[in-house]
Scaffold this motif. Structure first.
Motif, PDB file in Angstrom:
ATOM      1  N   ASP A  88     -11.993  13.774  51.705  1.00 53.77           N
ATOM      2  CA  ASP A  88     -12.243  14.833  50.593  1.00 53.77           C
ATOM      3  C   ASP A  88     -12.509  14.191  49.301  1.00 53.77           C
TER       4      ASP A  88
ATOM      5  N   GLU B  53      -7.603  14.613  55.819  1.00 56.36           N
ATOM      6  CA  GLU B  53      -8.719  14.462  54.868  1.00 56.36           C
ATOM      7  C   GLU B  53      -8.345  13.819  53.533  1.00 56.36           C
ATOM      8  N   SER B  54      -7.068  13.937  53.000  1.00 55.23           N
ATOM      9  CA  SER B  54      -6.894  13.624  51.720  1.00 55.23           C
ATOM     10  C   SER B  54      -6.395  12.049  51.548  1.00 55.23           C
TER      11      SER B  54
ATOM     12  N   ASP C 167     -12.026  23.055  59.501  1.00 59.08           N
ATOM     13  CA  ASP C 167     -13.411  23.443  59.577  1.00 59.08           C
ATOM     14  C   ASP C 167     -13.629  24.432  60.716  1.00 59.08           C
TER      15      ASP C 167
ATOM     16  N   ALA D  15      -9.758  17.535  59.123  1.00 57.79           N
ATOM     17  CA  ALA D  15     -10.822  18.368  59.030  1.00 57.79           C
ATOM     18  C   ALA D  15     -11.304  19.102  60.286  1.00 57.79           C
TER      19      ALA D  15
ATOM     20  N   GLN E 232     -14.168  12.789  45.811  1.00 56.97           N
ATOM     21  CA  GLN E 232     -15.166  13.454  45.095  1.00 56.97           C
ATOM     22  C   GLN E 232     -16.199  12.444  44.897  1.00 56.97           C
TER      23      GLN E 232
END
Lengths: 328, 336
Positions: free
Chosen positions: A130, A105-106, A183, A179, A132
């Motif tokens: 992820d 994700e990052s 999740d 993810a 922003q």
């Protein structure tokens, strides 16, 4: 395709000439995307870690061919650094649209910024990032993994309705940081926390692979003698765990109830055979929807930030009915 | 007592025992072995069984390292062997036929031997640095495996093939028996004949050994063939264990684990003297470490950190210089 070409070239080099040089890499796929009316789509896939992923790849390749889109396909083999390299090479080749399934994700901000600066729209498929700054990508098409985890939890709550005994659950997580792993874990935990009888006694990563699923389940079975339920974040880990459960002299599906996510053919076969109890579908066939989005994005049309794939769930009876015309 | 603690395998053995014992606090029945469906069943059996691919790969790696080389391609060779075998078995009209499975196994091992010759020739005849020479096959080999399987996971349902990685013979896991046989054969060949000394001589000084009349080139090629064949058998065990060939996951990064196992076992990366027993111990230790993280419930995110800490502690304990510092402090503290 380019990866296969590279492999073939290298294999040829191995057989004939020896390590003469590495100049010929990617020779087959040159050309730029700007010429002609054809849209060029650069797609970076996670890898081929499961049957699901393979079906996903096939769907994208086939629907690109049908939609008349020039697809540049790259396989990241489960490594983020490969994927970043692939994205940079797409930017350098100036493709029209970039789509990718992020390995984790990052850590995407920099390369996504580069794509944005180069005016190449990005579509995320199947997994989120992820970042922003949501302006870094146009749209995210894929399943809602939290919802999948919730569906798995809801079946469990219904299955044990009216009973008061403690239900011992073990969980096989996907790749840490991915993810779907985060999740599916969160959605499941969210539903079962309402009832204190549900207890997740162990949760470990099985890396989404059969081998690790089997190895971790073997350790679980020895550490915890009374496991009631196994929740695996994908079919493959569940299939590996089934072998471990059988080797321990227990009956998968009866002694230990099994819930998995994905619904690939091998998983559905096990479900129809009574070895798995419930599968939450996570459809990999998002190719046509992706091609649609790519065309719209290229044409400058407004697209929704989030597109959901259509999905369902399967019980053992439904699996028996659905299995004959299951494509993947 | 000091002779015992000075033995180069003393500290790895201590860490292995500590690891196994620490499991008991989390799984009281960790050391119990029972009979289940006519075969032995228990955590210790799991440790042995899951260590088998790594033990084999580490064994081959030890011999290559002893010649002063290194083989990075073992993981890819594992993937190729598993892919080829599963592909051939998948094409059989009857997947249960023992002859067909045997043919697939022989083909996979044979192909690996050719790949080993390739590595060896690159290193000896063409004179490429071993780390670069084997890097070629490490990268290309994974591509070849993916080409073979078309990037898919190939499933087989062949009872004879299942025997290799998941079967039992006389209550013992077949994979463990295979590995034990290879270890014993390798030990006999290297220690009961001059072969081991010759390999060490080549590793210590290829020029000197050549001048002394040793055929260094042939020996080195043989070492790479041995490593590749070991890797192929490891690949067969790996794919047989889950009855499928996964050309991405099979043997992924196992070369690093194998090098670690060799180093833990006390073989110097510079070549020369080597210890097969040490490498086997190192490999079992690494797989025990995996099982331990599952048993004591280390969260998935911190597993790698936990492993790193154990490896650092182990390497420090093996360092004579580090021990000297620690022991001196203690004696100073006691006298003060």
């Amino acid at each position: 395709m380019s990866r296969k070409w590279t492999a073939a070239l290298l294999a040829g080099a191995l057989a004939l000439t020896g390590p003469a040089g590495c100049g010929g890499e990617d020779a087959g796929s040159g050309g730029s995307g700007s010429g002609g009316g054809k849209i060029t789509l650069g797609f970076s896939q996670v890898g081929a870690e499961s049957g699901w992923r393979t079906a996903n790849t096939k769907s994208i390749q086939e629907s690109a061919a049908t939609a008349g889109i020039d697809l540049k396909f790259s396989d990241a083999q489960g490594k983020q650094e490969n994927q970043i390299k692939a994205l940079r090479s797409f930017i350098a080749q100036r493709v029209d649209v970039i789509a990718f399934s992020p390995v984790v994700e990052s850590g995407w901000d920099t390369v996504l910024k580069e794509a944005k600066d180069a005016d190449i729209p990005v579509i995320l498929t199947d997994r989120a990032v992820d970042s922003q700054d949501t302006s870094l990508y146009k749209s995210f098409i894929g399943s809602d993994f939290v919802l999948e985890g919730k569906k798995a939890g809801e079946w469990l709550v219904k299955e044990y309705e009216g009973k008061t005994d403690t239900v011992n659950i073990v969980e096989l997580q996907g790749t840490p940081g991915a993810a779907p792993a985060n999740d599916r874990k969160a959605g499941f935990a969210d539903v079962i926390k309402a009832d204190p009888k549900f207890k997740v006694i162990a949760s470990q990563t099985g890396q989404f692979t059969r081998t690790d699923g089997k190895e971790v389940m073997e350790a679980f079975l020895k550490t915890y003698p009374d496991i009631d339920v196994l929740y695996a974040h994908n079919d493959d880990m569940g299939l590996g765990a089934i072998e471990a459960i059988e080797a321990a002299g227990k009956k998968p599906g009866t002694d230990i109830k099994i819930i998995t996510v994905d619904a690939v053919k091998d998983g559905m076969t096990a479900l129809a055979g009574g070895k798995i109890n419930y599968i939450v579908e996570c459809s990999p066939l998002l190719g046509p929807q992706l091609m649609d989005l790519a065309k719209k994005v290229k044409a400058g049309e407004q697209v929704p930030q989030r597109v959901l794939t259509e999905e369902t769930t399967f019980t053992q009876e439904q699996a028996k009915a659905a299995l004959p015309d299951r494509k993947y | 007592m000091t002779a015992l603690t000075r033995h180069r395998l003393f500290w790895p053995a201590v860490v292995l025992v500590l690891l196994l014992v620490s499991n008991v606090f989390f799984a009281p029945r960790f050391f119990s072995i029972t009979l289940q469906d006519g075969h032995l069943y228990g955590s210790l059996i799991d440790v042995l069984r899951s260590s088998t691919p790594l033990v084999l790969v580490a064994l081959g790696m030890t011999v290559v390292i002893a010649t002063g080389g290194i083989d990075l391609s073992v993981g890819s060779v594992m993937a190729i062997a598993g892919a080829l075998a599963c592909l051939m078995i998948g094409d059989l009209p009857d997947q249960g036929s023992v002859g067909g499975v045997l043919l697939a196994v022989v083909a996979a091992v044979g192909l690996a031997a050719v790949l080993g010759i390739w590595n060896g020739v690159l290193v000896t005849v063409i004179g490429i640095q071993p780390i670069i020479a084997t890097l070629i096959l490490m990268v290309a080999g994974r591509g070849i495996a993916q080409l073979l399987t078309d990037g898919q996971i190939i499933n087989v349902s062949s009872p004879p093939f299942r025997m290799i990685g998941a079967g039992y013979f006389l209550t013992l896991p077949v994979s463990v028996l295979i590995v034990a046989a290879v270890v014993v054969a390798a030990a006999l060949l290297t220690r009961r004949s001059a072969l081991g000394v010759l390999v060490e001589a080549v590793g210590a000084s290829p020029t000197a050994s050549r001048l002394a009349g040793i055929r260094a080139r042939g020996l080195t090629i043989m070492a790479y063939v041995f490593a590749a064949v070991c890797a192929a058998v490891a690949g067969l065990i790996f794919s047989s264990n889950v009855a499928s060939a996964d050309s991405n996951a099979a043997g992924n990064l196992i070369e690093l684990d194998a090098i670690l196992a060799v180093v833990i076992g006390g073989t110097a990366l510079t070549g020369g003297r080597f210890s097969l027993a040490g490498s086997v111990l190192g490999a079992v230790l690494i797989s025990a470490l995996d099982i331990t993280t599952y048993t004591i419930g280390i969260p998935a995110e911190t597993t790698l950190l936990f492993k790193a800490v154990v490896v650092v502690v182990l390497c420090l304990s093996q360092s004579a210089a580090f021990r000297a510092v620690v022991f001196r402090r203690r004696t100073v503290g006691a006298s003060a």
